[in-house]
Design an enzyme around this catalytic site. Sequence first.
Site, PDB file in Angstrom:
ATOM      1  N   PRO A 185     -56.746  81.153 -46.671  1.00 30.95           N
ATOM      2  CA  PRO A 185     -55.750  80.310 -47.644  1.00 30.95           C
ATOM      3  C   PRO A 185     -54.175  80.530 -47.251  1.00 30.95           C
ATOM      4  O   PRO A 185     -53.838  81.521 -46.896  1.00 30.95           O
ATOM      5  CB  PRO A 185     -55.968  80.634 -49.144  1.00 30.95           C
ATOM      6  N   HIS A 186     -53.497  79.401 -47.311  1.00 33.80           N
ATOM      7  CA  HIS A 186     -51.955  79.548 -46.979  1.00 33.80           C
ATOM      8  C   HIS A 186     -51.281  78.631 -47.496  1.00 33.80           C
ATOM      9  O   HIS A 186     -51.689  77.565 -47.868  1.00 33.80           O
ATOM     10  CB  HIS A 186     -51.778  79.358 -45.366  1.00 33.80           C
ATOM     11  N   GLY A 187     -49.778  78.911 -47.554  1.00 30.93           N
ATOM     12  CA  GLY A 187     -49.062  77.735 -48.028  1.00 30.93           C
ATOM     13  C   GLY A 187     -47.583  78.141 -47.918  1.00 30.93           C
ATOM     14  O   GLY A 187     -47.386  79.422 -47.457  1.00 30.93           O
TER      15      GLY A 187
END
Lengths: 605, 154
Positions: B65-67
């Site tokens: 997951p990333h952002g």
Amino acid sequence: MDALNHLILIGAGLIFLSILAGTYSSRLGAPLLLVFLLLGMLAGEDGPGGIEFENFETVFLVGSVGLALILFDGGLHTTRTVFRLALWPAVSLASVGVVLTALIVGVLGMLLLGLQPLEAMLLGAILSSTDAAVVFLLLQRSDRDINRRVRATLEAESGMNDPMAVFLTIVMVELLLDPGAREPWRLGIDLALQFGGGAAIGIGGGVALRWIINKIEIAVGLYPILAAAGAVTIFAFANVVGANGFLAVYLAGIVMASRPYRARQVISRFHDGFIWLVQIAMFLLLGLLVTPTALMDFLFPALVVAVLLLLIARPLAVLASLLPFRIEWRAKLFISWVGLRGVVPIFLASIPVVAGLPIGVTFFNIAFVVVIMSLLVQGWTALGMARMLGLEVPSEPESQEGALLFELPTATDREIAGYRVRPGSPALDQDFAALPLPKRTRVVGVIREGAVAELAQLARLQSGDYVILLVPPEHELSLDRLFVPMAPRHAEVLDELGEFGFAAETPASALASQYGLAIELDHPLETLGDYVARLLATDPVVGDRVKTGDAELVVRTMEEDRIAEVGLELLTEEERLPIVRRLRRARAWWMRRRFAERLPRLRRR
Amino acid sequence: MEIAELLSPESVIPNLRATSKKQVLQELARRSAEATGLHERAIFDVLLERERLGTTGVGHGIAIPHGKLAELKKLFGLFARLEQPVDFDAIDEQPVDLIFLLLAPETAGADHLKALARVSRLLRDRAVCEKLRGANQPEALYALLTETAQSHAA
């Protein structure tokens, strides 16, 4: 009478054994055709069978008719997609490529084996055509496939290159028999007549055959026979008038399948089986024909020719013929490598023998060894090669898997499909009334627990139901997607198609802002799928890539002709494919070495 | 770009407890908020928004997951091993038990992609993943994550 019965017994028995042996060998992954060949050799003069068989005419006869039917079948199965993806590259490979292959093998054969120029060219011509059926037999696995464009190119090439190879072989044989027979200007006329005439007869014949099949009412079982007889008639007629029968019969197949025709499935299934029989018969005959002990004398020159063909002639010819096309180097490399030789070269090699050329038997033996080498080496390495070059893609659900299909007796373009609804089938999640059926598709009936269900009262399908539908043939695949449980997607294959996946409807701008990608939009709402399709500028296939700044976008999934899912690839080609890394490293090493060699000299100056 | 530049020894969680994808993201947001001083809710929203574009469960039980967050000063990584694998809508539909979270400043640009590529390449190595599943101590996990990175960079 007794002798005749023996002959029948041996023939039928051998075919029977071959098919049985075939089912075992496919489990072992061995090239199937080699098994037939081996059986033939065992039955032959040096094996326990002890059958003496020296009849090249039989091979020529079975070979011509067999090859004609193989090409007809190839034409029938050539879909629009294949043409859309690979028509011109395949045409180039089948014309320029074949001539170049023959020339290169010829010149090298002249230099290394001391053959006469014309003889060397004959050998080149004999070996110049490829057989894709064998490749696909090996590459076909349940969960993965090779890049569609590569596949289409190989498939179309192998159908189209036989006519040219046959033409070259016959010209060479005639020149060898009587060097004065053809003035150069005659050759041009012959070429035009062969290919122009072949094309005309093929197209006309295909249209006529389809018209006749759609018109007359006969027993269903007779349609495939009618089609086969029609195909062979077109083939033979073209040959009789001096046109290229092989080209004619191939085109006839393509033309016939370009519009709906009656009894499509029966014809297609009959031919599939029949093609197998032809292949088996050919390889059995060849096994019988060849004298293994005599082969030993030709082993060395044959191995030289095989190496020349596989490592020099084929790659050079492919690279040259594909020069005008924008095709990735990885695809070119793969196409160069898997130019598999099948039954055609051996058939072509029987022509000079039948014509009475003294060198004929030698070439026959050489062709024999080259084909075996090709089947062994290329056949067994094709799969690994596809993986190494990153050309593997997830396979589509096999059409007709789980479906029972029936023909409608008239020439409508609908068929009856029957599916057993299995656990995990996407159709189970839908309201029956709102099943997302493809266009022009209708449910005819549902059978539940042995009884015909009342369609109006059906709320949902259950696992174990039989669903019977009317469907246009082109939508069978969409129907499979609805009824056949989705195989879990294999992460190994998807790994090659980007790190993260996005639906094609995702706005491209969302990805651009998320990852800071340099995406120049056509309009602000452009979707990712449209963006990739626009940049590719060719018909997309799974595995196609476009560069966007520091990352690449990869076509991950297609639905029919539309991009459905796009992958974001963060790794460079070098990081993804070990072979690229190795090649770059090797090149760097080579450059350093050359530089190091020159350096002292430069210093001295 | 090295894993050690993204990941500090404190940001390795050997036994995260969660029963759903949402809980995993909440828990990751909480831990990263503690470490970075940013708002937990802001991090969670960014992660969720990214998942809406498409899952970050890349298969083989792995999720990345990333952002991007405007207030973040530098790239921040967090590694967690789940006590019980959870359904993460992964592309191969397999439950996920190894998670590498990556947060990037709004201005990171190419570095964001490079870091993601680095993490992806690390976790693509099946042998590394097996070792990560076998280790118990945070120190051992940290060593595995960063050591292999060096041998790969060679």
